[in-house]
Design an enzyme around this catalytic site. Structure first.
Site, mmCIF file in Angstrom:
data_model
loop_
_atom_site.group_PDB
_atom_site.id
_atom_site.type_symbol
_atom_site.label_atom_id
_atom_site.label_comp_id
_atom_site.label_asym_id
_atom_site.label_seq_id
_atom_site.Cartn_x
_atom_site.Cartn_y
_atom_site.Cartn_z
ATOM 1 N N ARG A 18 0.618 -1.239 0.444
ATOM 2 C CA ARG A 18 -0.051 0.051 -0.059
ATOM 3 C C ARG A 18 1.196 1.484 -0.255
ATOM 4 O O ARG A 18 0.393 2.004 -0.423
ATOM 5 C CB ARG A 18 -1.184 -0.643 1.376
ATOM 6 C CG ARG A 18 -2.106 -0.559 1.138
ATOM 7 C CD ARG A 18 -3.063 -1.479 2.506
ATOM 8 N NE ARG A 18 -2.374 -2.437 2.676
ATOM 9 C CZ ARG A 18 -2.424 -2.867 4.386
ATOM 10 N NH1 ARG A 18 -3.828 -1.692 4.673
ATOM 11 N NH2 ARG A 18 -1.807 -3.390 5.079
ATOM 12 N N ASP A 108 6.447 -1.896 12.043
ATOM 13 C CA ASP A 108 5.464 -0.652 10.865
ATOM 14 C C ASP A 108 5.031 0.727 12.066
ATOM 15 O O ASP A 108 3.984 1.078 11.528
ATOM 16 C CB ASP A 108 4.568 -0.744 9.800
ATOM 17 C CG ASP A 108 3.033 -1.794 10.462
ATOM 18 O OD1 ASP A 108 2.653 -1.372 11.468
ATOM 19 O OD2 ASP A 108 2.659 -1.838 9.182
ATOM 20 N N ASN A 173 -6.496 -3.514 18.530
ATOM 21 C CA ASN A 173 -5.266 -4.273 18.361
ATOM 22 C C ASN A 173 -4.145 -3.485 17.867
ATOM 23 O O ASN A 173 -4.249 -2.962 16.622
ATOM 24 C CB ASN A 173 -5.179 -5.767 17.945
ATOM 25 C CG ASN A 173 -4.205 -5.867 18.407
ATOM 26 O OD1 ASN A 173 -3.424 -5.699 18.721
ATOM 27 N ND2 ASN A 173 -3.592 -6.828 17.479
HETATM 28 C C1 UD1 Z 1 -2.094 -5.326 11.959
HETATM 29 C C2 UD1 Z 1 -3.218 -6.993 13.121
HETATM 30 C C3 UD1 Z 1 -4.273 -6.187 13.301
HETATM 31 C C4 UD1 Z 1 -4.549 -4.844 14.141
HETATM 32 C C5 UD1 Z 1 -3.294 -3.728 12.955
HETATM 33 C C6 UD1 Z 1 -2.463 -3.210 13.581
HETATM 34 C C7 UD1 Z 1 -3.103 -9.375 12.915
HETATM 35 C C8 UD1 Z 1 -3.571 -10.417 12.426
HETATM 36 N N1 UD1 Z 1 -3.496 -8.104 12.998
HETATM 37 O O1 UD1 Z 1 -2.856 -5.742 10.435
HETATM 38 O O2 UD1 Z 1 -5.311 -7.077 14.630
HETATM 39 O O3 UD1 Z 1 -5.163 -4.234 14.154
HETATM 40 O O4 UD1 Z 1 -2.283 -4.802 12.326
HETATM 41 O O5 UD1 Z 1 -1.930 -1.780 13.100
HETATM 42 O O6 UD1 Z 1 -1.984 -9.375 13.296
HETATM 43 N N2 UD1 Z 1 3.936 -8.850 8.380
HETATM 44 C C9 UD1 Z 1 5.015 -9.678 8.412
HETATM 45 N N3 UD1 Z 1 5.012 -11.164 7.791
HETATM 46 C C10 UD1 Z 1 3.493 -10.999 7.397
HETATM 47 C C11 UD1 Z 1 2.735 -10.391 7.673
HETATM 48 C C12 UD1 Z 1 2.365 -9.450 8.006
HETATM 49 O O7 UD1 Z 1 6.040 -9.785 8.947
HETATM 50 O O8 UD1 Z 1 3.032 -13.003 6.765
HETATM 51 C C13 UD1 Z 1 4.861 -7.564 9.401
HETATM 52 C C14 UD1 Z 1 3.981 -6.448 8.641
HETATM 53 O O9 UD1 Z 1 5.322 -6.326 7.914
HETATM 54 C C15 UD1 Z 1 4.083 -5.924 9.102
HETATM 55 C C16 UD1 Z 1 2.776 -6.811 10.434
HETATM 56 O O10 UD1 Z 1 3.031 -7.287 10.628
HETATM 57 O O11 UD1 Z 1 4.726 -5.214 10.140
HETATM 58 C C17 UD1 Z 1 1.655 -6.130 10.700
HETATM 59 O O12 UD1 Z 1 1.499 -6.411 9.480
HETATM 60 P P1 UD1 Z 1 0.172 -5.959 8.463
HETATM 61 O O13 UD1 Z 1 -0.099 -6.278 7.495
HETATM 62 O O14 UD1 Z 1 0.623 -4.720 8.389
HETATM 63 O O15 UD1 Z 1 -0.953 -6.321 9.581
HETATM 64 P P2 UD1 Z 1 -2.286 -4.844 9.812
HETATM 65 O O16 UD1 Z 1 -3.413 -5.764 9.167
HETATM 66 O O17 UD1 Z 1 -2.368 -3.910 9.983
HETATM 67 CA CA CA Z 2 0.458 -2.799 9.363
#
Ligand code: UD1
Ligand code: CA
Length: 451
Positions: A18, A108, A173
């Protein structure tokens, strides 16, 4: 401080689609530091504190950045992006080695503070298997919702999977969690991927802990601290929050910011006493400003040292390695790079000073240029104490101007000038009496003929 040991796992493997950028999301800057650097600096440090970062397959640059911030960091590659729980388990080896507290944070969310990490570590001490950081979102769209029964946390529902009723919940969260190290792996291993996205969701840890008869609790913080950055617009919002914090800290330390909302600071700016910064100044990383100095409007300063009672700008540019002594004056449209100006030196108008040493009380006239680059190599200009460089001079480096020397205006100086010498390099002036008048008459005659 707690005596419990900790492992903090920072998730940074997401693609950040994004952001629509070729730069990995966590390397985007806020207040001149990467998102990741902010999180790593807030994470528990010191004896008994380990740190792991989970990175994407082609993100060596993220690993390098992590190592720059914390030399002891371990990095793990999540080869397929199958969700946040899957990402945590990429660091299984580090988790299996054991720690009293397992903290999980997202790369992030750069505004998180060290105090919040500490607050999250209180419940595990008292037996909570899982502690979740929550916040009240002004607009909860996209966040996981914390579903409570009284003050018990029973589940976290991702936005995509939430019912219309659950979407009304504003307690969200933040993404930061603390597991009791004893049960962490048992919980994480039970997380499945039966949801709308087919991902392994870390948030499912809550229901699993509950089903195991363990306790999950929430600690709240304010939204500003946990803004997750997924888009450029959110990046700009985080910059705004960070700048507001930096301005507040600067003013509390006694710095006068005449229009704070127009002044941009870096997290590491060092201020002396009674510093004044006028509107519309940008200060990048590595800047220190001495007591009583004034930075006038529209100046841009990076990796520079400014002495006591110095005056910079308006419209000055100090590039890396500009070192100004006490009471130095740098005026409008003057650029300084990798140069030392000793106390009392002045360059008040329209100059470029690069790779130079300028002695105390020397005066650099308007339009003076140090010609430091020959198209292949950079060379030094050395100017002694109390010299006077006349307006519009070019000093072709390498060159030395002695102490007390005087350079006539408009000179192109290519040879060293000894102490107290006067050097003038320009053609002889010729003046013809009445010449202008005669010239005008000839031209007027020609013009009248044509009409
Ligand atoms: C996530 C949370 C959500 C919370 C929000 C807060 C989950 C399932 N969801 O959603 O409940 O309200 O953050 O900002 O946890 N990442 C990895 N590997 C992956 C997927 C993600 O390393 O396979 C890392 C991303 O780089 C990022 C973080 O995990 O730093 C969060 O992932 P992101 O996809 O941004 O989650 P959100 O949809 O924001
Ligand atoms: Ca996020």
């Amino acid at each position: 401080m707690t005596a419990r040991s900790s492992l903090t796992v920072v998730l940074a493997a997401g693609e950040g689609t994004r952001m629509r950028s070729s730069l990995p999301k966590v390397l985007h800057p806020v207040a001149n530091q990467s998102l990741l650097a902010h999180v790593l600096r807030a994470a528990p440090a010191g004896p008994g504190s380990r740190l792991a970062v989970v990175i994407g397959p082609d993100h060596q640059a993220v690993a390098d950045e992590a190592r720059k911030i914390r030399a002891d960091v371990e990095t793990f590659v999540q080869s397929e992006r199958l969700g946040t729980a899957h990402a945590v388990l990429a660091a299984r080896e580090a988790i299996a080695r054991g720690a009293d507290d397992l903290l999980v944070a997202f790369g992030d969310t750069p505004l998180i503070s060290a105090e919040t990490f500490e607050r999250l570590r209180a419940p595990p001490k008292n037996g909570a298997a899982l502690t979740v950081l929550g916040f009240r979102a002004a607009d909860p769209t996209g966040y996981g919702r914390l579903l409570m029964q009284g003050d018990r946390l029973v589940a976290i529902r991702e936005h995509a999977d939430a019912s219309a009723e659950e979407r009304k919940v504003t307690l969200c969260n933040a993404g930061v969690m603390a597991f009791d190290g004893k049960t962490a792996l048992k919980i994480l291993d039970k997380i499945g991927n039966a949801n709308s996205k087919g991902e392994y969701y870390l948030v499912d840890a809550v229901t699993i802990a509950r089903d195991m008869g363990l306790e999950a609790v929430v600690i709240e913080t304010n939204e500003d601290e946990v803004r997750g950055i997924n888009t450029k617009a959110q990046l700009a919002e985080a910059e705004g929050v960070m700048q507001a914090r930096l301005r507040k800290v600067a003013m509390e330390a006694g710095v006068t910011l005449i229009a704070p909302e127009t002044i941009f600071l870096a997290a590491d700016t060092a201020f002396g006493k009674d510093v004044t910064i006028e509107p519309f100044v940008v200060i990048g990383p590595g800047v220190s400003i001495g007591d009583g100095a004034v930075i006038h409007s529209f100046s841009h300063i990076v990796q520079s040292t400014i002495g006591k009672n110095a005056s910079v700008g308006p419209y000055a540019r100090l590039r890396p390695g500009a070192t100004l002594g006490d009471s130095v004056h740098i005026g409008n449209f003057v650029e300084i790079k990798a140069s030392v100006l000793e106390a009392g030196a002045k360059a008040n108008h329209l100059s470029y000073i690069g790779d130079a040493e300028v002695g105390a009380n020397t005066n650099i006239g308007a339009g003076t240029i140090t010609c430091n680059y020959d198209g292949f190599f950079k060379h030094k200009t050395i100017i002694g104490t109390g010299a006077f460089v006349g307006t519009n001079s070019s000093l072709v480096a390498p060159v030395k101007i002695g102490a007390g020397a005087y350079i006539g205006s408009g000179s192109v100086i290519t040879k060293d000038v000894p102490d107290d010498a006067m050097a003038v390099e320009r053609s002889q002036q010729s003046t013809r009496e009445g010449g202008a008048k005669r010239y005008r008459e000839i031209k007027m005659k020609q013009k009248n003929k044509q009409l």
